[in-house]
Design a protein around this motif. Structure first.
Motif, short mmCIF file in Angstrom:
data_model
loop_
_atom_site.label_atom_id
_atom_site.label_comp_id
_atom_site.label_asym_id
_atom_site.label_seq_id
_atom_site.Cartn_x
_atom_site.Cartn_y
_atom_site.Cartn_z
N ASP A 49 33.66 19.27 13.80
CA ASP A 49 32.59 18.28 13.80
C ASP A 49 31.31 18.90 13.24
N LEU A 50 31.37 19.30 11.96
CA LEU A 50 30.25 19.96 11.30
C LEU A 50 29.87 19.19 10.04
N ASP A 51 28.57 19.15 9.74
CA ASP A 51 28.09 18.49 8.54
C ASP A 51 27.86 19.57 7.48
N PRO A 52 28.74 19.70 6.49
CA PRO A 52 28.60 20.78 5.51
C PRO A 52 27.34 20.65 4.66
N ILE A 53 26.86 19.44 4.43
CA ILE A 53 25.65 19.26 3.62
C ILE A 53 24.44 19.75 4.40
N ALA A 54 24.38 19.44 5.68
CA ALA A 54 23.25 19.89 6.51
C ALA A 54 23.25 21.39 6.69
N MET A 55 24.43 22.02 6.68
CA MET A 55 24.53 23.46 6.88
C MET A 55 24.39 24.24 5.57
N PRO A 84 22.91 26.10 2.45
CA PRO A 84 21.63 26.77 2.25
C PRO A 84 20.83 26.20 1.08
N LYS A 85 21.49 25.59 0.11
CA LYS A 85 20.79 25.02 -1.04
C LYS A 85 20.73 23.51 -0.90
N GLN A 86 19.54 22.96 -1.02
CA GLN A 86 19.38 21.52 -1.01
C GLN A 86 19.07 21.06 -2.43
N PRO A 87 19.74 20.03 -2.92
CA PRO A 87 19.45 19.54 -4.27
C PRO A 87 18.05 18.92 -4.32
N PRO A 88 17.42 18.93 -5.48
CA PRO A 88 16.10 18.29 -5.56
C PRO A 88 16.22 16.79 -5.35
N ALA A 89 15.20 16.21 -4.74
CA ALA A 89 15.22 14.79 -4.45
C ALA A 89 15.16 13.97 -5.74
N VAL A 90 14.35 14.41 -6.70
CA VAL A 90 14.21 13.72 -7.98
C VAL A 90 14.43 14.72 -9.10
N ILE A 91 15.24 14.33 -10.08
CA ILE A 91 15.48 15.21 -11.22
C ILE A 91 14.27 15.14 -12.14
#
Length: 75
Positions: free
Chosen positions: A50-56, A58-65
């Protein structure tokens, strides 16, 4: 090394615990797990899936390209 049998089961644990002493990623006092994810999307220490791989991640994609990144490749 394994945890003592009197320790609580691994999981989310107590949010007020400082989690100072960990054995194999699990707090010895409250059972909080550090959730080290392995290839099958399960925690190596407690086995939860029960883990959220996106929340875990380390890199978050930019909100706007950015606009300068939206150009066609010149060949």
């Amino acid at each position: 090394m394994t945890r003592a049998p009197t320790a609580p089961p691994a999981g989310y644990g107590d949010p007020t615990c400082p989690h100072v002493t960990r054995t194999d990623g699990v707090c010895e006092r409250c059972g909080h797990c550090a959730h080290d994810v392995i290839l099958n999307a399960a925690c190596l220490y407690c086995g939860t899936t029960d883990l959220d791989p996106i929340a875990m991640s380390p890199k978050q994609p930019p909100a706007v390209i950015p606009a300068d990144a939206l150009v066609r490749k010149k060949s």
